[in-house]
Design a protein around this motif. Structure first.
Motif, PDB file in Angstrom:
ATOM      1  N   PHE A  38       6.633  -7.294  -3.993  1.00 12.63           N
ATOM      2  CA  PHE A  38       6.214  -6.393  -2.927  1.00 12.63           C
ATOM      3  C   PHE A  38       7.429  -5.910  -2.140  1.00 12.63           C
ATOM      4  O   PHE A  38       7.596  -4.729  -1.885  1.00 12.63           O
ATOM      5  N   ARG A  39       8.301  -6.856  -1.782  1.00 19.03           N
ATOM      6  CA  ARG A  39       9.417  -6.521  -0.912  1.00 19.03           C
ATOM      7  C   ARG A  39      10.462  -5.672  -1.632  1.00 19.03           C
ATOM      8  O   ARG A  39      11.031  -4.755  -1.073  1.00 19.03           O
ATOM      9  N   ARG A  40      10.688  -5.980  -2.904  1.00 24.48           N
ATOM     10  CA  ARG A  40      11.814  -5.328  -3.578  1.00 24.48           C
ATOM     11  C   ARG A  40      11.417  -4.148  -4.451  1.00 24.48           C
ATOM     12  O   ARG A  40      12.257  -3.323  -4.788  1.00 24.48           O
ATOM     13  N   VAL A  41      10.150  -4.079  -4.849  1.00 26.02           N
ATOM     14  CA  VAL A  41       9.734  -2.945  -5.693  1.00 26.02           C
ATOM     15  C   VAL A  41       8.764  -2.037  -4.948  1.00 26.02           C
ATOM     16  O   VAL A  41       8.981  -0.839  -4.810  1.00 26.02           O
ATOM     17  N   THR A  42       7.682  -2.645  -4.435  1.00 24.99           N
ATOM     18  CA  THR A  42       6.636  -1.821  -3.839  1.00 24.99           C
ATOM     19  C   THR A  42       7.103  -1.163  -2.547  1.00 24.99           C
ATOM     20  O   THR A  42       7.013   0.048  -2.385  1.00 24.99           O
ATOM     21  N   LEU A  43       7.621  -1.999  -1.643  1.00 25.78           N
ATOM     22  CA  LEU A  43       7.949  -1.512  -0.301  1.00 25.78           C
ATOM     23  C   LEU A  43       8.897  -0.305  -0.293  1.00 25.78           C
ATOM     24  O   LEU A  43       8.621   0.696   0.372  1.00 25.78           O
ATOM     25  N   PRO A  44      10.023  -0.375  -1.040  1.00 26.85           N
ATOM     26  CA  PRO A  44      10.936   0.770  -0.984  1.00 26.85           C
ATOM     27  C   PRO A  44      10.277   2.072  -1.426  1.00 26.85           C
ATOM     28  O   PRO A  44      10.601   3.139  -0.915  1.00 26.85           O
ATOM     29  N   MET A  45       9.309   1.979  -2.360  1.00 28.16           N
ATOM     30  CA  MET A  45       8.689   3.196  -2.855  1.00 28.16           C
ATOM     31  C   MET A  45       7.680   3.765  -1.866  1.00 28.16           C
ATOM     32  O   MET A  45       7.434   4.961  -1.858  1.00 28.16           O
ATOM     33  N   VAL A  46       7.060   2.885  -1.063  1.00 23.55           N
ATOM     34  CA  VAL A  46       6.010   3.393  -0.179  1.00 23.55           C
ATOM     35  C   VAL A  46       6.481   3.595   1.257  1.00 23.55           C
ATOM     36  O   VAL A  46       5.736   4.106   2.080  1.00 23.55           O
ATOM     37  N   THR A  47       7.737   3.214   1.564  1.00 19.56           N
ATOM     38  CA  THR A  47       8.212   3.352   2.945  1.00 19.56           C
ATOM     39  C   THR A  47       8.043   4.756   3.529  1.00 19.56           C
ATOM     40  O   THR A  47       7.549   4.894   4.643  1.00 19.56           O
ATOM     41  N   PRO A  48       8.415   5.808   2.769  1.00 18.62           N
ATOM     42  CA  PRO A  48       8.237   7.146   3.366  1.00 18.62           C
ATOM     43  C   PRO A  48       6.787   7.416   3.761  1.00 18.62           C
ATOM     44  O   PRO A  48       6.541   7.970   4.839  1.00 18.62           O
ATOM     45  N   ALA A  49       5.839   7.019   2.919  1.00 17.72           N
ATOM     46  CA  ALA A  49       4.429   7.250   3.238  1.00 17.72           C
ATOM     47  C   ALA A  49       4.039   6.476   4.488  1.00 17.72           C
ATOM     48  O   ALA A  49       3.282   6.963   5.331  1.00 17.72           O
ATOM     49  N   ILE A  50       4.585   5.261   4.640  1.00 19.43           N
ATOM     50  CA  ILE A  50       4.251   4.446   5.806  1.00 19.43           C
ATOM     51  C   ILE A  50       4.790   5.095   7.080  1.00 19.43           C
ATOM     52  O   ILE A  50       4.075   5.215   8.084  1.00 19.43           O
TER      53      ILE A  50
END
Lengths: 305, 273
Positions: B179-191
């Protein structure tokens, strides 16, 4: 690598290791959505049920009498003042949703079919005014439509009228204009989305088979975009009936709507059960009206095909 | 038929132009009359002045309201984004029974008359013996903001390639690590986009705040109070202009981030596929 990952069912490893029911995919999904779900349940569904309950009770000064009665509904439906307000609100919301959708459709069509590279920019351009403070937009319409307002002074400056017209502000049409403006973006977006989904090859096929532009539009594009029209209609019609800022600021005496009466019951008049009954009645009737509109559009779309 | 098409092709852009004028008409008058010397908003302008803007920082009630709105906006943005992340992730990642119904319920505030939502919450809060405060405004705003957060986040999470997460898990990352290293970086802009959108909505929201606030007003409540006095109008217009510029900047950033998120998740997916 991707092919291998796609081939194996997701989380197969985890599922084999921990076969308990709670680790199944549906359970995980449900667990993940439950905070948001509970929030909506506790702060939306429960409160609405409480309102429905109140609508069957009566108020004695500061205490609520919890014996069942239909008296509030009798008042809400038969007292001329509430009946008239309700009829007027429904009429206004019908007019507003009609004009909003009819005015929005060509724009959505234009962006979808002629927007080219700039579709995103057009959509952004359309949503900006919607982000201005709602109060100030309504206020701005008052400035435009008012006795000394922009429109009057403009018309006088151009020599169309000799003295300011009072017909522009403080009536139903001022409410309709303001609300049509306020909900524009909400109508354009769903219609645009459904127009984007229209398969362009169907239109080409119709052209090849000899249909002219008008016939092509009426038989293919319009029926296929009807889900967007329906969504736009619902999104405009139902919330509009509950607006009390616009009627208060630009509606004058003739533009007062049912929401102003609801607001009064919950503040000054402080008759919660009556306010609740008015809310429930409004909700039920506007939902029925919206459902009727949806049915009419659906059958029209089916006939057109 | 070709004549009809010609007329159509020519008039549609003209109509689009007129429609844009209609949309922007009330918006352009805010800044124009906020610079006018005269109190009454009418043409021709009497003269240009910045005095209405200069008065703003010297109005304590306004500063209090602005502070309240800031606090409410930040709290509402964070809460609705967190709740939005849970829901958007569950909806885009998992299949479970009742998924559509729950989604419909969460999106419901968007198609309900706001006054009814507000009044229902007011009844429950008063029945439970709670006091109205900025806290209750936050609760109301979160309810109104979640549908927008969910829409922004779902569009950011969709097209997100699940095989990346699976690859990470196969390579030995824990669920949290993935979650921290793959998912999060990809969804940060949307967040971030969701945070900005909900903050902007909360900042402008009037009806919920009107019913649910206690003694402390938010900015729209303050503006509502000022609208009664004709003499206060230019100051309100100046304030409105500042809010407009602020909202515009926030939303432009949100939109750019959302697009970047959409592009990034597609591109990465494309590169791997």
């Amino acid at each position: 690598m991707t092919a291998a990952a796609e081939g194996s069912p997701p989380l197969a490893l985890g599922r084999r290791r921990r076969s308990s029911l709670l680790q199944t995919e549906p359970a995980q999904g449900f667990a993940l959505i439950s905070p948001t779900f509970l929030y909506a349940l506790v702060l939306l569904v429960v409160p609405i049920l409480v309102v429905v309950a109140h609508s069957f009770w009566t108020q004695n000064y500061l205490t609520i009498d919890r014996s069942f009665t239909l008296e509030n509904y009798r008042v809400a439906l038969t007292e001329p003042i509430y009946r008239d307000l309700l009829m007027r609100s429904l009429w206004i919301s019908l007019l507003v949703s009609f004009f909003t959708v009819v005015m929005a459709y060509p724009i959505a069509y234009f962006i979808s079919f002629h927007g080219g590279q700039h579709k995103g920019l057009w959509l952004f351009l359309i949503t900006i005014p919607f982000w201005t403070s709602y109060l100030l937009r309504v206020m701005s319409w008052r400035v435009i439509l008012g006795y000394n307002g922009v429109l009057n002074s403009g018309l006088m400056g151009l020599g169309f009228i000799s003295e300011p017209s009072t017909a522009l502000l403080y009536n139903t049409s001022a409410v309709v204009i303001t609300l049509t403006h306020a909900w524009a973006a909400f109508a354009i977006l769903p219609i645009f989305v459904s127009l984007e989904k229209v398969d362009r090859s169907l239109i080409e096929a119709a052209t090849d088979l000899g249909d002219g532009p008008l016939r092509r539009f009426l038989r293919i594009t319009l029926p296929l975009s009807s889900p967007g029209v329906i969504a736009a209609l619902l999104i405009v019609m139902i919330p509009t009936v509950g607006d009390f800022v616009t009627p208060r600021l630009v509606g004058g005496k003739d533009g007062v709507m049912i929401a102003n009466a609801i607001q009064a019951q919950f503040s000054k008049a402080a008759n919660w059960p009556l306010g609740a009954a008015l809310s429930v009645t409004t909700m039920v009737i506007v939902t029925a009206m919206a459902a009727a509109a949806v049915l009419i559009i659906r059958s029209a779309a089916r006939l057109a095909r | 038929m070709t004549a009809l098409r010609k007329i159509f092709a020519r008039w549609l852009p003209v109509y689009a132009g007129l429609y844009i004028v209609f949309l922007y008409l009330p918006v352009v008058f805010l800044p124009i009359f906020s610079l006018n010397t005269a109190v009454t908003p009418k043409f021709p302008l009497e003269g240009l002045t910045l005095k209405w803007y200069e008065e703003l920082p010297n109005t304590p009630a306004l500063l209090d309201a602005a502070w309240n709105s800031l606090v409410v906006g930040i709290a509402a943005a964070i809460l609705s984004t967190v709740l939005g992340i849970c829901a958007a992730r569950a909806i885009t990642r998992y299949r479970f029974p009742g998924r559509r119904t729950i989604n419909g319920l969460i999106m419901a505030p968007l198609v309900l008359p706001e006054i009814i939502v507000a009044v229902s919450m007011l009844l429950v809060i008063l029945q439970m013996g709670l006091d109205l405060s900025l806290m209750t405004v936050v609760l109301g705003h979160v309810l109104v903001c979640i549908p927008y957060s969910l829409t922004v986040l779902t569009s950011g999470f969709e097209g997100f390639d699940r095989s990346l997460e699976e690859a990470s898990a196969d390579l030995g990352e824990t669920a949290f690590g993935t979650f921290r290293r793959v998912t999060l970086p990809m969804v940060t802009p949307a967040i971030i986009s969701s945070l900005l959108v909900s903050f902007t909505i909360s900042l402008d929201e009037f009806i919920m705040a009107f019913f649910l606030t206690g003694t402390k007003p938010t900015l729209p409540i303050y503006i509502w109070g000022q609208l009664r006095f004709a003499a206060k109008l230019p100051g309100v217009l100046a304030l409105g202009t500042l809010l407009l510029v602020g909202s515009f900047l926030l939303l432009t950033i949100a939109e750019l981030l959302r697009r970047r998120a959409a592009r990034r998740s597609q591109n990465t997916g494309g590169a791997f596929a």
